[in-house]
Design an enzyme around this catalytic site. Structure first.
Site, short mmCIF file in Angstrom:
data_model
loop_
_atom_site.label_atom_id
_atom_site.label_comp_id
_atom_site.label_asym_id
_atom_site.label_seq_id
_atom_site.Cartn_x
_atom_site.Cartn_y
_atom_site.Cartn_z
N ILE A 101 32.96 42.52 -1.70
CA ILE A 101 32.91 41.06 -1.85
C ILE A 101 31.47 40.60 -2.04
O ILE A 101 30.85 39.95 -1.19
CB ILE A 101 33.56 40.32 -0.64
N LYS A 109 26.57 38.62 -0.45
CA LYS A 109 27.65 39.38 0.15
C LYS A 109 28.34 38.53 1.21
O LYS A 109 27.69 38.02 2.12
CB LYS A 109 27.12 40.67 0.79
N ASP A 166 27.56 55.10 5.84
CA ASP A 166 28.38 54.97 4.63
C ASP A 166 27.53 55.22 3.38
O ASP A 166 27.64 54.49 2.38
CB ASP A 166 29.02 53.58 4.57
#
Length: 583
Positions: A26, A40, A127
């Site tokens: 997003i 973001k 991540d």
């Protein structure tokens, strides 16, 4: 900037958004402070991401600019990047970035190094993956900069913690095996630590160097099971990137305790230029000449000669029809076939490449110096560099090797009084050294040989050409001495210093070295051969940050000080220095 009226304002209108550019995270293209940015949008339960981003400041970390809250939604304003690592590797969306894969990986490594070691605490990203590595073009510097982004899953570890327990999160194929469910249904430990990032970094390395492949599986539905069961293959690495295989394996090791540390990745040889590679081979060759001290290391190095060279390296080099001068020069000497002999060959040809005695034909066949020269050897023996690097890593704490393994010398000033053990040295090659053969190989006479055997246990005897080098200085003239590496300039300096200090009313001597790591080595050399000086009269100063020590007083007290030029410059700039230019 034109087109601002097409943007949708958020909250107080300070931030405006437009097109959605990343539907998974997003992220919108937006406007903030009259600049195009990335915005973001996350739920307010993810406020930790804002907190982490605020505390980060590094060229290779995406820059946090502002946060606008609208109800339960946080809009995080970040610098706007152009492409992702996935687009770069797969050449998607007309991606045309002027960075090599190695240069890209070097910048990613710098970013992770900062996250893990560049703060008072450690930030574990959790991540790391190609879509979270972005590229930004900096116009003022006309260069592409790699940016690590998306800290939504990140965790900060305080200085007293090496891990923290958390739910297992991440992207398929980039989650470390210890965090995945095992075949019996039990869960992984769930311990989040720096090593979990190192696994992800290893997968990114392979993805980048293999053209977009995964070391475990390219099937997103099967990859986690392959990682869990540790079924890997690095067969897609080819060409020069084959050198990275051992590094990638050490990054993605199944046992997290065996994974390489980020500081060791940062200093790894895949990031070296050709000059540093040549310097390493020459340093390694010198280091292995001490058979008494390093016999076990030498045996381990030579043991894999056939595997490293593919057989007889001497015959291999002599059998190339387009390299007749190489063959002719090699055959002037008796045949040697050990791996250490090959290392000597590289060292000595490198030292004498620009000598008048080295023919233009030989230089042409070996390639331009140093790039072509060192590629001549690495292209024929690609396993030599990783093997040498791995074997000598056992001695990476040695002063002459630490620059190659990223080991920092603590800034300090050490006075040599009662500290003989702290002055380590690289011994002179012994009587079995092979330098004579190599100088004969290049057509050089004995006067050009490095001072391998000129030193007895406590007596230094100069050769004729070294006496000539010292002649003008010994006569009291200012002298600039220029001589090839390995010709014994330190021995010449030793003679000049000894002569100077015997003069009536002589002043103290400063001996400058280019690297802090050489100070200890040269100090030990002078202690051995300047027999008229006591240990109290020889000092060495290392490190640039030495303001807590009476450097000027040490220089005034010692008859000989070994130091780097920067230390002297810093001392002379002090308002209350013990020394001055007039001295």
């Amino acid at each position: 900037m034109s087109g601002f009226t097409n943007w949708t304002p958020l909250g107080r209108g300070i931030v405006k958004i437009g097109k959605l550019i990343d539907k998974d995270s997003i992220v919108y293209r937006g406007v903030f402070d009259r600049k195009e940015v990335a915005v973001k949008s996350v739920l307010d339960t993810n406020e930790k991401e804002c907190e982490i981003l605020r505390n980060l400041s590094h060229e290779n970390i995406v820059k946090y600019m502002y946060m606008e809250q609208e109800g339960r939604t946080l809009h995080i304003v970040l610098e706007l990047c152009s492409y992702s690592l996935k687009q770069y590797v797969l050449q998607e969306d007309h991606c045309n970035i002027s960075l090599t894969p190695i240069e890209v990986l070097k910048q990613i490594t710098e970013g992770v190094y900062y996250l893990h070691t560049g703060q008072t605490f450690c930030t574990v990203h959790r991540d790391l993956k190609p879509s979270n590595v972005l590229f930004l073009y900096v116009k003022r510097d006309a260069k592409w900069v790699v940016k690590i982004s998306d800290f939504g899953l990140s965790k900060d570890l305080s200085p007293d913690k090496s891990s923290t327990t958390s739910y297992v999160k991440g992207s398929p194929g980039y989650i470390a095996p210890e965090l995945l469910a095992f075949s019996d249904g039990t869960k992984g430990h769930g311990e989040i630590r720096k090593e979990t990032d190192m696994f992800s970094l290893g997968v990114i390395f392979y993805f980048t160097l293999s053209g977009g492949k995964h070391p475990f599986s390219n099937d997103p539905y099967a990859v986690n099971a392959k990682v869990r069961d540790y079924e890997l293959s690095l067969c897609e690495l080819g060409g020069e990137y084959k050198l990275a295989e051992s590094l990638i394996l050490s990054l993605i090791s199944k046992d997290w305790k065996e994974r390489i540390k980020i500081q060791d990745v940062k200093s790894h040889f895949i990031f070296w230029d050709w000059s540093k590679t040549l310097n390493f081979f020459q340093t390694a060759s010198d280091f292995l000449e001490d058979r008494i001290k390093h016999q076990k290391l030498i045996n381990a190095f030579n043991k894999k000669c056939n595997d490293i060279t593919g057989g007889d390296w001497f015959e291999k080099l002599c059998s190339e029809p387009d390299k007749p001068k190489v063959c002719e020069t090699l055959q002037r000497r008796k045949k040697k076939t050990s791996l250490q002999d090959l290392l000597r060959q590289i060292r000595n040809w490198g030292h004498h490449y620009n000598d008048k005695a080295t023919s233009d034909e030989l230089r042409k066949e070996l390639g331009d110096f140093p790039d072509g020269f060192i590629q001549y050897f690495t292209s024929r023996f690609p396993k030599l560099l990783p093997h040498t690097y791995a074997v000598l890593s056992e001695k990476k704490d040695e002063l002459v090797l630490e620059d190659f393994y990223g080991i920092k010398v603590e800034a300090a000033v050490k006075y040599t009084e009662g500290a003989q053990a702290s002055c380590s040295s690289v011994p002179m090659p012994n009587d079995e050294d092979d330098d004579d053969d190599d100088n004969e190989l290049l057509g050089l006479d004995d006067e050009s040989i490095s001072p391998a055997n000129q030193a007895s246990e406590s007596k230094l005897i100069l050769r004729n050409y070294q006496k000539e080098l010292a002649e003008q200085a010994l006569a009291g003239h200012n002298s600039l001495i220029i001589a090839p590496t390995g010709s014994g300039k330190t021995a010449v300096a030793n003679e000049i210093i000894k002569h100077h200090l015997k003069e009536e009313n002589s002043k103290s001597v400063m001996f400058f070295v280019s690297k802090t790591t050489l100070a200890l080595q040269q100090c030990d050399y002078f202690k051995k051969y300047l027999e008229d000086l006591t240990e109290r009269e020889i000092a060495y100063l290392i490190g640039e940050n030495t303001t807590n020590y009476p450097i000027g007083a040490i220089m005034k007290k010692a008859k000989l000080t070994v130091l780097t030029p920067q230390i002297l410059i810093d001392e002379l700039r002090r308002k209350k220095s013990f020394i001055s230019f007039n001295e």
